[in-house]
Write a protein that holds these residues in place. Structure first.
Motif, PDB file in Angstrom:
ATOM      1  N   ARG A   7     -75.418 -19.550-108.300  1.00  0.00           N
ATOM      2  CA  ARG A   7     -74.700 -19.231-109.129  1.00  0.00           C
ATOM      3  C   ARG A   7     -74.769 -19.207-110.854  1.00  0.00           C
ATOM      4  NH1 ARG A   7     -70.321 -24.283-108.513  1.00  0.00           N
ATOM      5  NH2 ARG A   7     -69.911 -23.946-106.184  1.00  0.00           N
ATOM      6  N   THR A   8     -76.477 -18.983-110.224  1.00  0.00           N
ATOM      7  CA  THR A   8     -77.115 -18.834-111.873  1.00  0.00           C
ATOM      8  C   THR A   8     -78.184 -18.252-111.417  1.00  0.00           C
ATOM      9  OG1 THR A   8     -78.172 -19.689-114.019  1.00  0.00           O
ATOM     10  CG2 THR A   8     -77.575 -21.236-111.818  1.00  0.00           C
ATOM     11  N   SER A   9     -79.641 -18.135-112.456  1.00  0.00           N
ATOM     12  CA  SER A   9     -80.714 -17.342-111.984  1.00  0.00           C
ATOM     13  C   SER A   9     -81.826 -18.445-113.018  1.00  0.00           C
ATOM     14  CB  SER A   9     -80.908 -16.557-112.009  1.00  0.00           C
ATOM     15  OG  SER A   9     -80.351 -16.075-113.055  1.00  0.00           O
ATOM     16  N   ASN A  10     -82.868 -18.266-112.766  1.00  0.00           N
ATOM     17  CA  ASN A  10     -83.577 -18.540-113.951  1.00  0.00           C
ATOM     18  C   ASN A  10     -83.813 -17.753-115.190  1.00  0.00           C
ATOM     19  OD1 ASN A  10     -84.085 -19.267-110.753  1.00  0.00           O
ATOM     20  ND2 ASN A  10     -86.823 -19.146-111.786  1.00  0.00           N
ATOM     21  N   GLU A  11     -83.931 -16.571-115.442  1.00  0.00           N
ATOM     22  CA  GLU A  11     -83.614 -16.199-116.067  1.00  0.00           C
ATOM     23  C   GLU A  11     -82.560 -16.150-116.998  1.00  0.00           C
ATOM     24  OE1 GLU A  11     -83.703 -14.440-113.494  1.00  0.00           O
ATOM     25  OE2 GLU A  11     -85.942 -13.547-113.066  1.00  0.00           O
ATOM     26  N   ALA A  12     -81.082 -16.379-116.344  1.00  0.00           N
ATOM     27  CA  ALA A  12     -80.123 -16.840-117.061  1.00  0.00           C
ATOM     28  C   ALA A  12     -79.974 -18.383-117.737  1.00  0.00           C
ATOM     29  CB  ALA A  12     -78.793 -17.045-115.899  1.00  0.00           C
ATOM     30  N   ILE A  13     -81.157 -19.178-117.533  1.00  0.00           N
ATOM     31  CA  ILE A  13     -81.143 -20.362-117.545  1.00  0.00           C
ATOM     32  C   ILE A  13     -81.936 -20.523-119.068  1.00  0.00           C
ATOM     33  CG2 ILE A  13     -82.407 -22.679-117.348  1.00  0.00           C
ATOM     34  CD1 ILE A  13     -81.402 -22.089-113.895  1.00  0.00           C
ATOM     35  N   VAL A  14     -83.153 -19.159-118.875  1.00  0.00           N
ATOM     36  CA  VAL A  14     -84.101 -19.738-119.688  1.00  0.00           C
ATOM     37  C   VAL A  14     -83.540 -18.952-121.009  1.00  0.00           C
ATOM     38  CG1 VAL A  14     -85.760 -18.278-120.955  1.00  0.00           C
ATOM     39  CG2 VAL A  14     -86.109 -18.980-118.840  1.00  0.00           C
ATOM     40  N   ALA A  15     -82.843 -17.740-120.946  1.00  0.00           N
ATOM     41  CA  ALA A  15     -81.750 -16.892-122.167  1.00  0.00           C
ATOM     42  C   ALA A  15     -80.843 -18.410-122.683  1.00  0.00           C
ATOM     43  CB  ALA A  15     -80.548 -15.863-121.947  1.00  0.00           C
ATOM     44  N   ALA A  16     -79.921 -19.014-121.774  1.00  0.00           N
ATOM     45  CA  ALA A  16     -79.683 -19.942-122.486  1.00  0.00           C
ATOM     46  C   ALA A  16     -80.377 -20.862-123.262  1.00  0.00           C
ATOM     47  CB  ALA A  16     -78.579 -20.553-121.359  1.00  0.00           C
ATOM     48  N   ALA A  17     -81.557 -21.010-123.073  1.00  0.00           N
ATOM     49  CA  ALA A  17     -82.077 -22.069-123.619  1.00  0.00           C
ATOM     50  C   ALA A  17     -82.863 -21.754-125.163  1.00  0.00           C
ATOM     51  CB  ALA A  17     -83.870 -21.948-122.815  1.00  0.00           C
ATOM     52  N   VAL A  34     -77.474 -26.336-121.198  1.00  0.00           N
ATOM     53  CA  VAL A  34     -77.807 -25.489-120.501  1.00  0.00           C
ATOM     54  C   VAL A  34     -77.432 -25.237-119.476  1.00  0.00           C
ATOM     55  CG1 VAL A  34     -79.538 -24.406-119.232  1.00  0.00           C
ATOM     56  CG2 VAL A  34     -80.775 -25.405-121.634  1.00  0.00           C
ATOM     57  N   ALA A  35     -77.690 -25.576-118.753  1.00  0.00           N
ATOM     58  CA  ALA A  35     -76.414 -26.223-117.199  1.00  0.00           C
ATOM     59  C   ALA A  35     -75.012 -25.696-117.679  1.00  0.00           C
ATOM     60  CB  ALA A  35     -76.268 -27.869-116.581  1.00  0.00           C
ATOM     61  N   LEU A  36     -74.454 -26.594-118.610  1.00  0.00           N
ATOM     62  CA  LEU A  36     -73.206 -26.135-119.225  1.00  0.00           C
ATOM     63  C   LEU A  36     -72.955 -24.174-118.908  1.00  0.00           C
ATOM     64  CD1 LEU A  36     -71.265 -29.095-120.149  1.00  0.00           C
ATOM     65  CD2 LEU A  36     -71.184 -28.505-118.699  1.00  0.00           C
ATOM     66  N   GLN A  37     -74.327 -24.448-120.380  1.00  0.00           N
ATOM     67  CA  GLN A  37     -74.363 -22.108-121.288  1.00  0.00           C
ATOM     68  C   GLN A  37     -73.574 -21.533-120.082  1.00  0.00           C
ATOM     69  OE1 GLN A  37     -74.297 -22.696-124.481  1.00  0.00           O
ATOM     70  NE2 GLN A  37     -74.376 -20.763-124.659  1.00  0.00           N
ATOM     71  N   VAL A  38     -74.633 -21.695-118.664  1.00  0.00           N
ATOM     72  CA  VAL A  38     -74.967 -21.348-117.668  1.00  0.00           C
ATOM     73  C   VAL A  38     -73.645 -21.132-116.515  1.00  0.00           C
ATOM     74  CG1 VAL A  38     -77.632 -21.076-118.244  1.00  0.00           C
ATOM     75  CG2 VAL A  38     -76.111 -22.748-116.896  1.00  0.00           C
ATOM     76  N   GLY A  39     -72.659 -22.560-116.975  1.00  0.00           N
ATOM     77  CA  GLY A  39     -71.941 -22.464-116.156  1.00  0.00           C
ATOM     78  C   GLY A  39     -71.739 -23.441-114.722  1.00  0.00           C
ATOM     79  N   VAL A  40     -72.725 -24.124-114.845  1.00  0.00           N
ATOM     80  CA  VAL A  40     -73.239 -25.477-113.501  1.00  0.00           C
ATOM     81  C   VAL A  40     -73.361 -26.856-114.184  1.00  0.00           C
ATOM     82  CG1 VAL A  40     -76.310 -25.725-113.763  1.00  0.00           C
ATOM     83  CG2 VAL A  40     -74.330 -24.278-111.992  1.00  0.00           C
ATOM     84  N   ARG A  41     -73.802 -27.422-113.881  1.00  0.00           N
ATOM     85  CA  ARG A  41     -73.996 -29.115-113.858  1.00  0.00           C
ATOM     86  C   ARG A  41     -75.544 -29.397-114.341  1.00  0.00           C
ATOM     87  NH1 ARG A  41     -69.223 -31.428-115.861  1.00  0.00           N
ATOM     88  NH2 ARG A  41     -67.441 -30.303-114.453  1.00  0.00           N
ATOM     89  N   ALA A  42     -76.115 -30.197-115.055  1.00  0.00           N
ATOM     90  CA  ALA A  42     -77.027 -30.479-115.404  1.00  0.00           C
ATOM     91  C   ALA A  42     -78.102 -30.898-114.129  1.00  0.00           C
ATOM     92  CB  ALA A  42     -77.386 -31.399-116.676  1.00  0.00           C
ATOM     93  N   PRO A  43     -77.744 -31.255-113.004  1.00  0.00           N
ATOM     94  CA  PRO A  43     -78.849 -31.756-111.615  1.00  0.00           C
ATOM     95  C   PRO A  43     -79.194 -30.530-111.439  1.00  0.00           C
ATOM     96  CG  PRO A  43     -77.508 -33.297-111.490  1.00  0.00           C
ATOM     97  CD  PRO A  43     -76.287 -32.310-113.169  1.00  0.00           C
TER      98      PRO A  43
END
Lengths: 187, 187
Positions: A7-17, A34-43
């Motif tokens: 549901r997300t990607s490394n790139e999207a995570i880094v961009a959100a960070a 970061v998780a919420l920003q990409v629409g996912v939960r922290a774990p």
DNA sequence: ACCTGAACACCGTTCAAGT
DNA sequence: ACCTGAACACCGTTCAAGT
């Protein structure tokens, strides 16, 4: 149905960070935020990054790549002094536009070591420094130039220039002093 | 009995924080760790410091005072160039002996603003810079010298010099380049 | 194969209660 | 007047259970 597509990607995570970093500093880049920003939960982030430190390293790498690109010299490198001035100006502009990102690059505390601030003093700077100070002194001259540029913008971002005066002029003054000193030595 | 005499002091707390900082970095200086180190529980620290950020600022102030003292020039300032070399060497020595302390001085993130890295570019450096580059350029020359020194040791501590070569020699090279450039400009 | 809620350890901070 | 245990909110991280 197929069992669970990403549901997300490394790139999207880094961009959100990176967005969180610039708007709120290092402490704002939380695994939860970061998780919420990409629409996912922290774990879920731990599927892609071993821990927060790893994420921060990936973030630093991302920033370093952009800095390298922003600083890369234009093709027309006629006068090495002019090229150094242009690179220094772009370097400082990058740091001032993205101060939190810039500072992360030099925050040794458990982050840095991938490409790091190293790639800065690399190819281009080395080449210009050699043209300025002579090939034998290229490495030392490059380190001198980068040390000045980093030191200046670092102090500027830290608010260390509190005695007034023209900060832009001080940057130019220091750079010209170095160019003069390097050139004098070479000839 | 009289109701409760102090069991610790601001000085002891800052000293404990500094020990923890040097041995384990910023994240090791925890309210709990500091408290235990001075023989008290974490909540008691809030009697003396509003919060962790305030404690860290006090810590930064303490370090800044020591740095200023360590760098202070010897009385015999005959040749300004020699004096600059001596100050630069002491500056770098301080940073290398206490890297975590030094880095805290420039960690803008919610810490710095008391005396900060400012007092560095103060009186002594300003005076020497003026002697070297002429009184009109004293401020800009001082900022140039401090920017180089800070930038160099900052990169050194961050492990940014990975292309080999003699790092000590590079520091000397940069400093001499600056001294030469400043002197050339003055005359 | 990826996601989640629940849980754990740890941290900063507050506060009522002790002496 | 200072200290403390208990509590709260928050964070990083793990993991069994879901789909």
């Amino acid at each position: 149905m197929s069992p669970a597509a990403p549901r997300t990607s490394n790139e999207a995570i880094v961009a959100a960070a990176r967005l969180l970093l610039e708007s709120g500093g290092t402490e704002a880049v939380t695994m939860q935020a970061v998780a919420l920003q990409v629409g996912v939960r922290a774990p879920s982030l731990y599927k892609r990054f071993a821990d927060r430190a790893t994420l921060m390293t990936a973030l630093a790498d991302d920033i370093a790549a952009d800095l390298a690109e922003a600083v890369a010299p234009a093709p027309d490198v006629r006068d090495p002094r002019e090229a150094v001035r242009a690179m220094a100006a772009r370097y400082r502009t990058f740091a001032r536009r993205a101060p939190q990102s810039y500072q992360l690059l030099f925050a040794t505390a458990g982050v840095a070591p991938s490409p790091g601030p190293n790639s800065l003093a690399s190819a281009d700077v080395l080449h210009l420094a050699g043209a300025l100070a002579g090939p034998d002194d290229a490495l030392e001259a490059a380190r001198t130039l980068v040390a000045f540029a980093h030191g200046f913008v670092s102090m500027e971002l830290a608010g260390a220039f509190r005695l007034g005066g023209d900060v832009d002029a001080a940057f130019d003054y220091g750079l010209e002093t170095l160019i003069r000193g390097l050139h004098t030595h070479a000839s």
